[in-house]
Design a protein around this motif. Structure first.
Motif, PDB file in Angstrom:
ATOM      1  N   ALA A  85      -5.926 -18.997   8.667  1.00 17.62           N
ATOM      2  CA  ALA A  85      -4.894 -18.246   7.600  1.00 17.62           C
ATOM      3  C   ALA A  85      -5.175 -16.718   8.003  1.00 17.62           C
ATOM      4  CB  ALA A  85      -5.231 -18.280   6.404  1.00 17.62           C
ATOM      5  N   HIS A  86      -6.310 -16.181   8.290  1.00 16.39           N
ATOM      6  CA  HIS A  86      -6.479 -14.175   8.687  1.00 16.39           C
ATOM      7  C   HIS A  86      -5.009 -14.496   9.706  1.00 16.39           C
ATOM      8  CE1 HIS A  86      -9.722 -13.771   5.901  1.00 16.39           C
ATOM      9  NE2 HIS A  86      -8.710 -14.747   5.086  1.00 16.39           N
ATOM     10  N   ALA A  87      -4.638 -14.983  10.938  1.00 18.60           N
ATOM     11  CA  ALA A  87      -4.047 -14.759  12.029  1.00 18.60           C
ATOM     12  C   ALA A  87      -2.927 -14.539  11.986  1.00 18.60           C
ATOM     13  CB  ALA A  87      -4.532 -15.676  13.124  1.00 18.60           C
ATOM     14  N   ARG A  88      -1.982 -15.021  10.933  1.00 17.45           N
ATOM     15  CA  ARG A  88      -1.174 -14.663  10.608  1.00 17.45           C
ATOM     16  C   ARG A  88      -0.937 -13.358   9.737  1.00 17.45           C
ATOM     17  NH1 ARG A  88      -1.765 -20.195   9.253  1.00 17.45           N
ATOM     18  NH2 ARG A  88      -1.816 -19.579   6.822  1.00 17.45           N
ATOM     19  N   LEU A  89      -1.891 -12.657   9.228  1.00 12.49           N
ATOM     20  CA  LEU A  89      -1.436 -11.821   8.877  1.00 12.49           C
ATOM     21  C   LEU A  89      -1.047  -9.972   9.562  1.00 12.49           C
ATOM     22  CD1 LEU A  89      -4.854 -11.570   6.355  1.00 12.49           C
ATOM     23  CD2 LEU A  89      -2.781 -12.097   5.840  1.00 12.49           C
ATOM     24  N   PRO A  90      -0.280  -9.727   9.126  1.00 11.59           N
ATOM     25  CA  PRO A  90      -0.345  -7.547  10.272  1.00 11.59           C
ATOM     26  C   PRO A  90      -1.590  -7.375  10.442  1.00 11.59           C
ATOM     27  CG  PRO A  90       0.786  -7.963   7.892  1.00 11.59           C
ATOM     28  CD  PRO A  90      -0.049 -10.098   7.836  1.00 11.59           C
ATOM     29  N   ARG A  91      -1.126  -7.102  11.537  1.00 10.58           N
ATOM     30  CA  ARG A  91      -2.166  -6.256  12.569  1.00 10.58           C
ATOM     31  C   ARG A  91      -1.639  -4.796  12.414  1.00 10.58           C
ATOM     32  NH1 ARG A  91      -6.041  -9.371  12.096  1.00 10.58           N
ATOM     33  NH2 ARG A  91      -5.430 -11.441  13.031  1.00 10.58           N
ATOM     34  N   TRP A  92      -2.778  -4.171  12.528  1.00 13.51           N
ATOM     35  CA  TRP A  92      -2.210  -2.580  12.156  1.00 13.51           C
ATOM     36  C   TRP A  92      -2.489  -2.478  13.128  1.00 13.51           C
ATOM     37  CZ3 TRP A  92      -6.942  -4.528  10.537  1.00 13.51           C
ATOM     38  CH2 TRP A  92      -8.536  -3.876  11.513  1.00 13.51           C
TER      39      TRP A  92
END
Length: 92
Positions: A85-92
């Protein structure tokens, strides 16, 4: 104790240190003795300790421009999560 600013017509501005709430609308000038009227001005924030002033400024700035970090403080790299689920979060 609070610092109150007064202005004399002849000698200009001067400060008086009094307990909070005891300053009157006028007082006598310490130089000439004539009546001086109270001036309402901004609080004397410049007399605040530098560390406290910087902490307040940093807090105010973070409301509009929060600091973004890329790693954990102390030099260690941030651990990547293995949660899908964390893979879909935006990256900085």
């Amino acid at each position: 104790m609070a610092t109150f600013e007064y202005r004399c017509q002849q000698d200009g501005s001067f400060d008086v240190v009094l307990p909070v709430g005891t300053a009157g609308p006028s007082t006598s000038c310490p130089r000439c003795g004539f009546p001086a009227t109270r001036v309402f001005s901004a609080p004397r924030l410049a007399r605040m300790p530098a560390a406290l002033r910087e902490a307040i400024d940093r807090t105010e700035r973070s409301a509009e421009q929060p600091e973004v970090v890329g790693r954990v403080p102390g030099g260690r790299p941030a651990r990547r999560s293995t949660n899908p689920a964390h893979a879909r979060l935006p990256r900085w």
